[in-house]
Design a protein around this motif. Structure first.
Motif, PDB file in Angstrom:
ATOM      1  N   PHE A  37      32.204  37.750  57.694  1.00  0.00           N
ATOM      2  CA  PHE A  37      32.194  38.620  56.267  1.00  0.00           C
ATOM      3  C   PHE A  37      33.390  39.778  56.345  1.00  0.00           C
ATOM      4  O   PHE A  37      34.080  39.637  55.379  1.00  0.00           O
ATOM      5  CB  PHE A  37      30.931  39.739  56.281  1.00  0.00           C
ATOM      6  N   ASP A  38      33.686  40.326  57.281  1.00  0.00           N
ATOM      7  CA  ASP A  38      34.846  41.172  57.365  1.00  0.00           C
ATOM      8  C   ASP A  38      36.204  40.461  57.189  1.00  0.00           C
ATOM      9  O   ASP A  38      37.067  40.778  56.534  1.00  0.00           O
ATOM     10  CB  ASP A  38      34.841  41.777  58.902  1.00  0.00           C
ATOM     11  N   SER A  39      36.219  39.134  57.688  1.00  0.00           N
ATOM     12  CA  SER A  39      37.547  38.527  57.650  1.00  0.00           C
ATOM     13  C   SER A  39      37.661  38.100  56.266  1.00  0.00           C
ATOM     14  O   SER A  39      39.142  37.760  55.844  1.00  0.00           O
ATOM     15  CB  SER A  39      37.134  36.903  58.521  1.00  0.00           C
ATOM     16  N   TRP A  40      36.735  37.830  55.561  1.00  0.00           N
ATOM     17  CA  TRP A  40      36.719  37.725  54.055  1.00  0.00           C
ATOM     18  C   TRP A  40      37.728  38.946  53.648  1.00  0.00           C
ATOM     19  O   TRP A  40      38.655  38.745  52.504  1.00  0.00           O
ATOM     20  CB  TRP A  40      35.613  37.201  53.308  1.00  0.00           C
ATOM     21  N   ILE A  41      37.304  39.925  53.755  1.00  0.00           N
ATOM     22  CA  ILE A  41      37.982  41.332  53.256  1.00  0.00           C
ATOM     23  C   ILE A  41      39.417  41.359  53.562  1.00  0.00           C
ATOM     24  O   ILE A  41      40.188  41.562  52.636  1.00  0.00           O
ATOM     25  CB  ILE A  41      37.083  42.245  53.646  1.00  0.00           C
ATOM     26  N   PHE A  42      39.530  41.102  54.873  1.00  0.00           N
ATOM     27  CA  PHE A  42      40.900  41.600  55.525  1.00  0.00           C
ATOM     28  C   PHE A  42      41.624  40.294  55.808  1.00  0.00           C
ATOM     29  O   PHE A  42      42.578  40.307  56.725  1.00  0.00           O
ATOM     30  CB  PHE A  42      40.740  42.092  56.847  1.00  0.00           C
ATOM     31  N   GLN A  43      41.495  39.240  55.118  1.00  0.00           N
ATOM     32  CA  GLN A  43      42.095  37.935  55.467  1.00  0.00           C
ATOM     33  C   GLN A  43      43.782  37.886  55.311  1.00  0.00           C
ATOM     34  O   GLN A  43      44.339  37.475  56.207  1.00  0.00           O
ATOM     35  CB  GLN A  43      41.547  36.677  54.919  1.00  0.00           C
ATOM     36  N   ARG A  44      44.058  38.831  54.474  1.00  0.00           N
ATOM     37  CA  ARG A  44      45.446  38.785  54.328  1.00  0.00           C
ATOM     38  C   ARG A  44      46.060  40.101  54.915  1.00  0.00           C
ATOM     39  O   ARG A  44      47.256  40.292  54.782  1.00  0.00           O
ATOM     40  CB  ARG A  44      45.782  38.902  52.706  1.00  0.00           C
ATOM     41  N   ALA A  99      29.845  47.855  51.027  1.00  0.00           N
ATOM     42  CA  ALA A  99      29.460  46.440  51.167  1.00  0.00           C
ATOM     43  C   ALA A  99      29.005  45.979  52.343  1.00  0.00           C
ATOM     44  O   ALA A  99      28.174  44.971  52.132  1.00  0.00           O
ATOM     45  CB  ALA A  99      30.976  45.791  50.805  1.00  0.00           C
ATOM     46  N   ARG A 100      29.223  46.342  53.622  1.00  0.00           N
ATOM     47  CA  ARG A 100      28.731  45.973  54.844  1.00  0.00           C
ATOM     48  C   ARG A 100      27.396  46.178  54.837  1.00  0.00           C
ATOM     49  O   ARG A 100      26.417  45.262  55.269  1.00  0.00           O
ATOM     50  CB  ARG A 100      29.566  46.619  55.924  1.00  0.00           C
ATOM     51  N   GLU A 101      26.858  47.306  54.234  1.00  0.00           N
ATOM     52  CA  GLU A 101      25.444  47.900  54.539  1.00  0.00           C
ATOM     53  C   GLU A 101      24.374  46.914  53.601  1.00  0.00           C
ATOM     54  O   GLU A 101      23.489  46.281  53.910  1.00  0.00           O
ATOM     55  CB  GLU A 101      25.157  49.113  54.025  1.00  0.00           C
ATOM     56  N   LEU A 125      37.044  43.822  47.282  1.00  0.00           N
ATOM     57  CA  LEU A 125      37.590  44.580  48.260  1.00  0.00           C
ATOM     58  C   LEU A 125      38.821  43.709  48.758  1.00  0.00           C
ATOM     59  O   LEU A 125      40.094  44.421  48.907  1.00  0.00           O
ATOM     60  CB  LEU A 125      36.749  44.764  49.588  1.00  0.00           C
ATOM     61  N   GLN A 126      38.776  42.488  48.903  1.00  0.00           N
ATOM     62  CA  GLN A 126      40.009  41.815  49.277  1.00  0.00           C
ATOM     63  C   GLN A 126      41.148  41.808  48.291  1.00  0.00           C
ATOM     64  O   GLN A 126      42.298  42.026  48.431  1.00  0.00           O
ATOM     65  CB  GLN A 126      39.658  40.218  49.305  1.00  0.00           C
TER      66      GLN A 126
END
Length: 266
Positions: A37-44, A99-101, A125-126
C-alpha cells in the motif's frame, strides 16, 4: 466563425496529467499488505517513507536555490522557510497515516481486500507528491511571502512569471506538435500559430493559481486556439483544417467558464 478549441484531441494528455499511475504490483492477487500500500503512495519518491522524507527535505533546500536566483535570503529567512516546509511534510504524512489507518480497518473487516478500493486511498496522496507539496497553498509559500521584504517579493514574482512564461512556451511547442499530427499542420502553420501563442504568453502578468500547472497549461492553450479570429484562421489554416477544428469547438465551450469558476484564470 465560432470560436474553436482542441480539448478532445488532448484529453489523453490531460487525463495523464491529472490522474495517478495505476497500481502495478499484486493486481492479480486477492490481498495486499501495508508495505505494498505504501509503495503505491511513494512509487515516484523512493517507494518507501524514509526515502520520500529524505527527498522532500532536499526539495526544501531546492526552494532556496530557486528563490536565490532572483534575490538572496538571510539565514533567519531560510530557517523560517525550513520550518514551514517541515510543516508541509508533517501535514502530508498526517494524511498518509490517516489513509493507512483506513486501509488497516478495511483489512480487518475484509481480509480479501478490494484492491481498487485500497488504491483509491493511495492515489490522491500519490498525486499530491507528484504535483509537489510546496506549491500554491503550502505553508512554505505562505511564509515565503511573509518573511520577504517588499523588494525581495517583487524580484521573486518577476522571476516566477518569467519562469512560467518559459514553461508555457515549451508546452505550446508540444501542444502544436500534437495538433499538427491531428490536423496535418505544416511546419510553417505550426510556426505561425506559435507566434500567436507567444504574443499571449508575453501578456501574462500574473501567475495562475492551482497546483496542477501542466494540466492548466494545456487548458490555456486549448482556449487560445479557440480564440483565434476568423481572419487569422483563414490566413493560417486551409478550409479542411478549419472544418476539423470547428467540429471540435463544442468540446471547448465550457473550459474557460470552468477555469474562471475555479479561480485558475482571471
Amino acid at each position: 466563425m465560432k470560436p474553436f478549441g482542441w480539448v478532445g484531441l488532448f484529453a489523453a494528455i490531460l487525463l495523464g496529467s491529472l490522474g495517478g499511475m495505476a497500481p502495478t504490483r499484486c493486481v492479480a492477487q486477492n490481498q495486499i499488505d501495508l508495505p505494498q500500500f505504501d509503495s503505491w503512495i511513494f512509487q515516484r519518491h523512493g517507494r518507501d517513507e524514509a526515502r520520500c522524507r529524505t527527498g522532500l527535505k532536499k526539495e526544501i533546500e531546492l526552494q532556496f536555490v530557486r528563490i536565490e536566483q532572483s534575490t538572496p535570503l538571510t539565514e533567519s529567512q531560510k530557517d523560517a522557510l525550513r520550518l514551514a516546509g517541515q510543516g508541509d511534510i508533517k501535514r502530508f504524512f498526517d494524511r498518509v497515516n490517516d489513509a493507512r489507518e483506513k486501509f488497516l480497518q478495511m483489512e480487518q473487516k475484509n481480509g480479501n481486500q478490494d484492491i481498487n478500493e485500497a488504491y483509491q486511498l493511495a492515489s490522491p496522496l500519490q498525486q499530491e507528491l507528484t504535483q509537489g507539496l510546496f506549491g500554491n497553498g503550502s505553508l512554505i509559500q505562505k511564509v515565503t511571502r511573509y518573511v520577504m521584504t517588499e523588494d525581495q517579493a517583487s524580484e521573486l514574482e518577476e522571476l516566477e512569471i518569467k519562469q512560467y512564461r518559459a514553461k508555457l512556451e515549451g508546452s505550446s511547442k508540444v501542444f502544436l506538435a500534437t495538433l499538427g499530427r491531428g490536423a496535418a499542420l505544416t511546419a510553417k502553420q505550426q510556426r505561425q500559430l506559435h507566434e500567436l501563442f507567444q504574443k499571449k504568453i508575453q501578456q501574462i502578468q500574473e501567475l495562475p493559481t492551482g497546483n496542477n500547472q501542466v494540466a492548466l497549461q494545456h487548458y490555456l492553450l486549448s482556449i487560445w486556439i479557440g480564440e483565434i479570429t476568423e481572419k487569422e484562421a483563414e490566413r493560417i489554416l486551409d478550409p479542411e483544417q478549419i472544418q476539423i477544428v470547428e467540429r471540435l469547438a463544442e468540446r471547448a465551450k465550457g473550459v474557460r467558464q470552468m477555469l474562471l469558476q475555479q479561480g485558475l484564470i482571471q
